[in-house]
Design an enzyme around this catalytic site. Structure first.
Site, PDB file in Angstrom:
ATOM      1  N   LYS A  32     -47.051 -88.955 -32.392  1.00 51.76           N
ATOM      2  CA  LYS A  32     -48.345 -88.774 -33.050  1.00 51.76           C
ATOM      3  C   LYS A  32     -49.373 -88.141 -32.118  1.00 51.76           C
ATOM      4  O   LYS A  32     -50.185 -87.313 -32.561  1.00 51.76           O
ATOM      5  CB  LYS A  32     -48.862 -90.105 -33.582  1.00 51.76           C
ATOM      6  CG  LYS A  32     -49.249 -91.121 -32.519  1.00 51.76           C
ATOM      7  CD  LYS A  32     -49.738 -92.413 -33.140  1.00 51.76           C
ATOM      8  CE  LYS A  32     -50.055 -93.454 -32.091  1.00 51.76           C
ATOM      9  NZ  LYS A  32     -51.188 -93.102 -31.222  1.00 51.76           N
ATOM     10  N   THR A  33     -49.362 -88.508 -30.831  1.00 45.32           N
ATOM     11  CA  THR A  33     -50.347 -87.934 -29.906  1.00 45.32           C
ATOM     12  C   THR A  33     -50.159 -86.431 -29.794  1.00 45.32           C
ATOM     13  O   THR A  33     -51.123 -85.666 -29.733  1.00 45.32           O
ATOM     14  CB  THR A  33     -50.250 -88.599 -28.521  1.00 45.32           C
ATOM     15  OG1 THR A  33     -50.393 -90.015 -28.678  1.00 45.32           O
ATOM     16  CG2 THR A  33     -51.336 -88.098 -27.593  1.00 45.32           C
ATOM     17  N   ASP A 219     -57.257 -91.372 -34.293  1.00 48.28           N
ATOM     18  CA  ASP A 219     -55.983 -91.958 -33.863  1.00 48.28           C
ATOM     19  C   ASP A 219     -56.003 -93.463 -34.145  1.00 48.28           C
ATOM     20  O   ASP A 219     -57.077 -94.073 -34.201  1.00 48.28           O
ATOM     21  CB  ASP A 219     -55.797 -91.691 -32.366  1.00 48.28           C
ATOM     22  CG  ASP A 219     -54.412 -92.077 -31.868  1.00 48.28           C
ATOM     23  OD1 ASP A 219     -53.482 -92.188 -32.700  1.00 48.28           O
ATOM     24  OD2 ASP A 219     -54.245 -92.276 -30.656  1.00 48.28           O
ATOM     25  N   GLU A 220     -54.824 -94.050 -34.323  1.00 47.62           N
ATOM     26  CA  GLU A 220     -54.698 -95.503 -34.561  1.00 47.62           C
ATOM     27  C   GLU A 220     -55.601 -95.945 -35.722  1.00 47.62           C
ATOM     28  O   GLU A 220     -56.302 -96.957 -35.648  1.00 47.62           O
ATOM     29  CB  GLU A 220     -55.042 -96.301 -33.289  1.00 47.62           C
ATOM     30  CG  GLU A 220     -54.210 -95.951 -32.068  1.00 47.62           C
ATOM     31  CD  GLU A 220     -52.775 -96.448 -32.146  1.00 47.62           C
ATOM     32  OE1 GLU A 220     -52.377 -96.966 -33.201  1.00 47.62           O
ATOM     33  OE2 GLU A 220     -52.045 -96.306 -31.149  1.00 47.62           O
ATOM     34  N   GLN A 250     -48.056-101.275 -37.653  1.00 53.89           N
ATOM     35  CA  GLN A 250     -48.488-101.634 -36.303  1.00 53.89           C
ATOM     36  C   GLN A 250     -49.933-102.128 -36.287  1.00 53.89           C
ATOM     37  O   GLN A 250     -50.590-102.095 -35.249  1.00 53.89           O
ATOM     38  CB  GLN A 250     -48.333-100.439 -35.361  1.00 53.89           C
ATOM     39  CG  GLN A 250     -46.882-100.028 -35.153  1.00 53.89           C
ATOM     40  CD  GLN A 250     -46.731 -98.983 -34.072  1.00 53.89           C
ATOM     41  OE1 GLN A 250     -46.832 -99.271 -32.880  1.00 53.89           O
ATOM     42  NE2 GLN A 250     -46.488 -97.746 -34.478  1.00 53.89           N
ATOM     43  N   ARG A 607     -40.921-101.244 -28.895  1.00 57.95           N
ATOM     44  CA  ARG A 607     -41.240-100.853 -27.512  1.00 57.95           C
ATOM     45  C   ARG A 607     -39.971-100.473 -26.750  1.00 57.95           C
ATOM     46  O   ARG A 607     -40.036 -99.814 -25.718  1.00 57.95           O
ATOM     47  CB  ARG A 607     -41.926-101.991 -26.733  1.00 57.95           C
ATOM     48  CG  ARG A 607     -43.247-102.528 -27.243  1.00 57.95           C
ATOM     49  CD  ARG A 607     -44.252-101.472 -27.593  1.00 57.95           C
ATOM     50  NE  ARG A 607     -44.160-101.129 -28.999  1.00 57.95           N
ATOM     51  CZ  ARG A 607     -44.648-100.029 -29.530  1.00 57.95           C
ATOM     52  NH1 ARG A 607     -45.244 -99.135 -28.777  1.00 57.95           N
ATOM     53  NH2 ARG A 607     -44.547 -99.778 -30.826  1.00 57.95           N
TER      54      ARG A 607
END
Length: 673
Positions: A32-33, A219-220, A250, A607
């Site tokens: 995504k970044t 973002d997020e 998330q 993770r």
């Protein structure tokens, strides 16, 4: 330079779609970044000047990473004016630029949690008898929650309804807000709430900021609260010139106001909204993702997605059973030592994740016994040192004399023979007169409340600060500050109050490092040097945002909570304490919060890059007594064909032999050390 040819089809579509509001549903590890950074580059190439683009996220670390990555694909000249920051840094900029419209003077102070507590305690002590000092934490939480839910002091009484405690909180909220305004201060939550309220009541200011920010990337997005959502809506207008990137699976911050429902709300508010799903995971093996997918499928979803990977099937997920928590810690420490011996991996490849901070203690002790270096996320921050807090409080007072929290911190540091009785009477007088403590020092009426000697000391302190502030504004700011610290006698005071000369030297070194840092921040912007007020505001915001962002360094096993692990990845992950009442947590079970607990477990699993290991105890000590434990329901929700239970099969003789060798090698290393 940018190379969009390496993006997958969904990533490329998300980058190129700019004529519709866009929600990018980005699964864990789906890049995504990169989508955000490539989209910024694409917008610039399509003719949107960088100065009209803003990208916001939630942590300084994420903002720094994003800005760095944009800098690698776009030439510096084209990036001039680009805003990549946290939500709160954007809010601070709006508050500072629009301070007149908001009814503030220029040098606004930012209150952190400590300052908020100090102010609330003062209001409780000198205020209405219905307030309870023992409930100050509860009041602070409720006020913060109201601000995050976009509820103003005027609306709070209606929200409180017939609930007596909430009604008391609403009264205190109103007093707290009035006092903040009197101190020319805002708290962390106000950095979003105040701009939103301003935009709603002043169309001209809103139009100015819409012209300034012509494309917004968030973002997020699943971590936004209602007030942040209002800010996004107001800034982007009905056309919705935005891209928001998020993952409802998330969303693990409801306790601080996050609303994953904001993802679904977008479809209602923006009928033209496009949704693109990023489901290819570039981090984990297929088995890890199959387990994560099956677990999270037990939660309801507005948007369905399923992560997949081209990295191969990978190893089965392991489940370790232990008799009690000491045995659990020893088994995992031994497992890490053994695995590292076999595969020659660095310690930093391993992470131990847990639901609560209290679980780290036994793992720390056991890792030390095995001579395994470790790092606990969320250690002491630079801003947490008392000497740094002291100097920052002086600087806050220099730029905003109405900052009572700063005044109270430094009035007797170093000691000036201004006792608590004097301060209490000064506080009562200031409260009656509705002025700051600093201003109260100079009022003629104060002489009726305090002895002449006490008034003289207070005025001497106030006059000295006013003189320093004036010289810092007119001359070489940082030369004045160096002289100020010297005249303050702070180094001598540190030596008197430190356990050794070495400790005093270290603490004074922190003071010099802070002043050097402030000097560098002042010169960050081309063309002009920032004022002391701007520098202090920026560093206070960094302090608040960086409390939980201590950077890891060196070759050490990572210990952290599941909340702290979000956004990180490790080759080998141990998710410990997989028991009912621990994960899921007992409070969440009682308060119907299972879905968020499941998302926490999902975050933990995603993770892991190569290997995922769970552990649970059959017994655990609680309140001094050993109690029975049940395995977490989340273990039952994982695909059984992907799980391996080592305790159900006898240990292979060769593995036993290797483990013995590994332990011996570690012991030799310890002895030689």
């Amino acid at each position: 330079m940018s190379d969009v040819s390496t993006l997958n089809p969904q990533q490329l579509a998300a980058v190129k779609l700019i004529d519709h509001p866009l929600l990018v549903l980005a699964g864990a590890g789906s890049g995504k970044t990169r989508v955000i950074t490539e989209k910024i580059a694409y917008l610039i190439r399509q003719g949107t000047p960088a100065r009209h683009i803003a990208a916001v996220t939630f942590t300084n670390k994420a903002a720094r990473e994003m800005k760095s990555r944009v800098g690698q694909i776009v030439v510096d000249k084209a990036l001039r004016g680009l805003r990549v920051s946290t939500f709160h840094a954007l809010g601070l900029d709006i508050v500072r630029r629009e301070h007149k419209a908001l009814g503030y003077k220029a040098a606004i102070s930012i209150f952190d949690e400590h300052d908020r507590q100090v102010l609330l305690k003062e209001l409780i002590k000198h205020g209405n008898a219905v307030y309870d000092l023992d409930k100050v934490d509860r009041y602070a939480w409720q006020i913060s929650r109201w601000k995050n839910l976009f509820i103003t002091p005027e609306q709070a009484p209606e929200q409180a309804g017939a609930n007596p405690e909430a009604s008391v909180s609403a009264r205190l909220y109103a007093e707290y807000s009035r006092q903040l305004q009197a101190y020319n201060a805002v708290d962390f939550d106000d950095l979003i709430l105040q701009p939103v309220l301003l935009f709603q009541k002043d169309p001209e200011v809103l139009e100015k900021w819409r012209n300034h920010i012509r494309y917004l990337l968030v973002d997020e997005y699943q971590d936004t609260n209602l007030t942040q959502y209002q800010m996004v809506k107001l800034l982007t207008g009905s056309l919705g010139r935005f891209t928001v990137v998020g993952d409802d699976d998330q969303s693990i911050y409801s306790w601080r106001g996050a609303q994953p429902e904001n993802l679904g709300q977008l479809q209602k508010d923006y009928p033209r909204l496009k949704v693109i799903k990023l489901e290819q995971n570039y981090r984990s093996t297929s088995r890890i993702l199959q387990a994560a997918n099956q677990l999270i499928a037990n939660n309801p979803h507005v948007f369905e997605k399923r992560l997949w990977s081209a990295l191969g099937q990978g190893e089965p997920l392991r489940v370790i059973k232990a008799k009690e928590e000491i045995s659990e810690a020893r088994q995992i420490a031994s497992d890490i030592v053994h695995h590292r011996f076999r595969h020659n991996t660095p310690f930093s490849d391993y992470a131990i994740l847990y639901r609560g901070n209290h679980q780290s203690r036994l793992f720390e002790r056991t890792l030390r016994e095995h001579s395994v270096p470790y790092f606990i996320s969320g250690g002491a921050s630079f801003f947490g040192y008392a000497e740094v807090k002291d100097v920052l409080a002086y600087l806050r007072l220099l730029v905003n004399p109405s900052d009572d929290a700063a005044f109270l911190r430094v009035i007797n540091t170093p000691r000036r023979e201004i006792g608590p009785t004097t301060l209490e009477k000064l506080g009562q007088y200031a409260s009656q007169r509705h002025v700051s403590l600093f201003d109260a020092c100079f009022e003629l009426g104060l002489e009726q409340s305090l002895p002449a000697q006490a008034v003289s000391r207070l005025r001497h302190f106030g006059n000295w600060l006013a003189d320093v502030a004036d010289r810092a504004q007119r001359g070489d700011t940082f030369a004045v500050l160096d002289e100020f610290i010297a005249r303050l006698g702070y180094e001598d005071w540190l030596r008197e109050n430190s356990s050794s000369d070495a400790q005093a030297d270290r603490r004074m070194g922190n003071v010099r490092e802070l002043l050097d840092w402030l000097g560098r921040i002042a010169k960050e912007e081309e063309g002009r040097e920032k004022s002391l007020a701007e520098v202090v505001a920026k560093i206070m915001l960094l302090d608040i945002l960086d409390r939980q962002e201590e950077e890891n360094s060196g070759d050490r096993v990572n210990l952290m909570t599941l909340h702290a692990a979000k956004g990180l990845e490790f080759p080998y992950v141990y998710l410990v304490g997989m028991e009912e009442n621990l994960l899921p947590h007992q409070t969440s079970i009682e308060e119907n919060g299972i879905e968020e607990e499941r998302r926490l477990a999902y975050v933990g699993i995603t993770r892991a890059q190569k290997q995922m290991t769970f552990s649970y105890c059959t017994h655990r000590k609680r309140y001094g007594e050993m109690t029975d434990c049940q395995p977490s329901r989340f273990l039952d929700e994982l695909p059984p064909e992907e799980l391996e239970w080592p305790d159900k099969a006898p240990l292979d003789p060769e593995v036993k032999k290797e483990r013995g060798k590994a332990s011996l090698a570690q012991l030799k290393s310890l002895l030689s050390g």
